[in-house]
Motif scaffolding. Structure first.
Motif, PDB file in Angstrom:
ATOM      1  N   CYS A  19     -18.248  73.299 -50.873  1.00 32.16           N
ATOM      2  CA  CYS A  19     -19.516  72.611 -50.511  1.00 32.16           C
ATOM      3  C   CYS A  19     -21.138  73.042 -50.452  1.00 32.16           C
ATOM      4  CB  CYS A  19     -18.548  72.591 -48.813  1.00 32.16           C
ATOM      5  SG  CYS A  19     -17.344  72.131 -48.341  1.00 32.16           S
ATOM      6  N   SER A  43     -21.185  70.941 -41.984  1.00 27.50           N
ATOM      7  CA  SER A  43     -22.192  70.380 -42.992  1.00 27.50           C
ATOM      8  C   SER A  43     -21.443  69.035 -43.837  1.00 27.50           C
ATOM      9  CB  SER A  43     -23.698  71.121 -43.430  1.00 27.50           C
ATOM     10  OG  SER A  43     -24.143  71.746 -43.011  1.00 27.50           O
ATOM     11  N   VAL A  44     -20.538  69.872 -44.625  1.00 24.85           N
ATOM     12  CA  VAL A  44     -20.271  68.659 -45.786  1.00 24.85           C
ATOM     13  C   VAL A  44     -18.689  68.038 -45.415  1.00 24.85           C
ATOM     14  CG1 VAL A  44     -18.981  68.689 -47.939  1.00 24.85           C
ATOM     15  CG2 VAL A  44     -21.078  69.681 -47.801  1.00 24.85           C
ATOM     16  N   CYS A  46     -18.756  66.937 -41.714  1.00 26.65           N
ATOM     17  CA  CYS A  46     -18.963  66.082 -40.540  1.00 26.65           C
ATOM     18  C   CYS A  46     -19.737  65.187 -40.973  1.00 26.65           C
ATOM     19  CB  CYS A  46     -19.588  66.789 -40.090  1.00 26.65           C
ATOM     20  SG  CYS A  46     -18.584  68.465 -38.753  1.00 26.65           S
ATOM     21  N   SER A  47     -20.670  65.391 -42.537  1.00 23.90           N
ATOM     22  CA  SER A  47     -21.781  64.312 -43.043  1.00 23.90           C
ATOM     23  C   SER A  47     -21.447  63.718 -44.661  1.00 23.90           C
ATOM     24  CB  SER A  47     -23.133  64.837 -43.371  1.00 23.90           C
ATOM     25  OG  SER A  47     -22.591  66.083 -44.675  1.00 23.90           O
ATOM     26  N   HIS A  48     -20.594  64.294 -45.088  1.00 23.96           N
ATOM     27  CA  HIS A  48     -20.590  63.782 -46.617  1.00 23.96           C
ATOM     28  C   HIS A  48     -19.196  62.952 -46.467  1.00 23.96           C
ATOM     29  CE1 HIS A  48     -21.218  62.179 -50.902  1.00 23.96           C
ATOM     30  NE2 HIS A  48     -19.215  63.267 -50.434  1.00 23.96           N
ATOM     31  N   GLY A  51     -18.367  60.637 -43.337  1.00 26.64           N
ATOM     32  CA  GLY A  51     -18.566  59.544 -44.046  1.00 26.64           C
ATOM     33  C   GLY A  51     -17.981  58.556 -45.391  1.00 26.64           C
ATOM     34  N   GLU A  52     -17.389  58.855 -45.455  1.00 25.88           N
ATOM     35  CA  GLU A  52     -16.843  58.768 -47.001  1.00 25.88           C
ATOM     36  C   GLU A  52     -15.524  58.067 -46.820  1.00 25.88           C
ATOM     37  OE1 GLU A  52     -18.273  58.053 -50.498  1.00 25.88           O
ATOM     38  OE2 GLU A  52     -19.741  58.177 -49.812  1.00 25.88           O
TER      39      GLU A  52
END
Length: 94
Positions: A19, A43-44, A46-48, A51-52
């Motif tokens: 991450c 952060s990674v 919850c976002s990336h 999202g993927e």
């Protein structure tokens, strides 16, 4: 980690992503070391990663957030550095 897993015949280099490395660019940023384990992981994830998964690009992941309880006093006294890890398995439903 790679060396320990290779000793057991397990190679995850093609599937493992750090991450901190996903957030920071060591080629263009003067970071010297990774970021906060809990900050980068949250952060990674919850976002990336989420999202993927929502896009359908990831079906299931094994996510291990790690951290160390760094204390200047402990380090100066040559004490061990306590660490922690949380492992979660995420699978996209139908």
């Amino acid at each position: 980690m790679y060396e320990l897993l290779n000793e057991k015949g397990v190679n995850i280099k093609d599937r493992h992503k750090d991450c901190g490395n996903m957030i920071f660019d060591s080629a263009s940023q003067d970071v010297h070391s990774g970021g906060s384990g809990c900050g980068c992981s949250a952060s990674v994830l919850c976002s990336h990663i989420i999202g993927e998964m929502k896009k359908g690009n990831l079906k299931q992941i094994l996510f291990c957030a790690t951290g160390a309880l760094l204390s200047p006093t402990s380090i100066q006294q040559g004490e061990n550095i306590p660490s922690i890890a949380h492992l979660i398995y995420l699978k996209k439903g139908n």
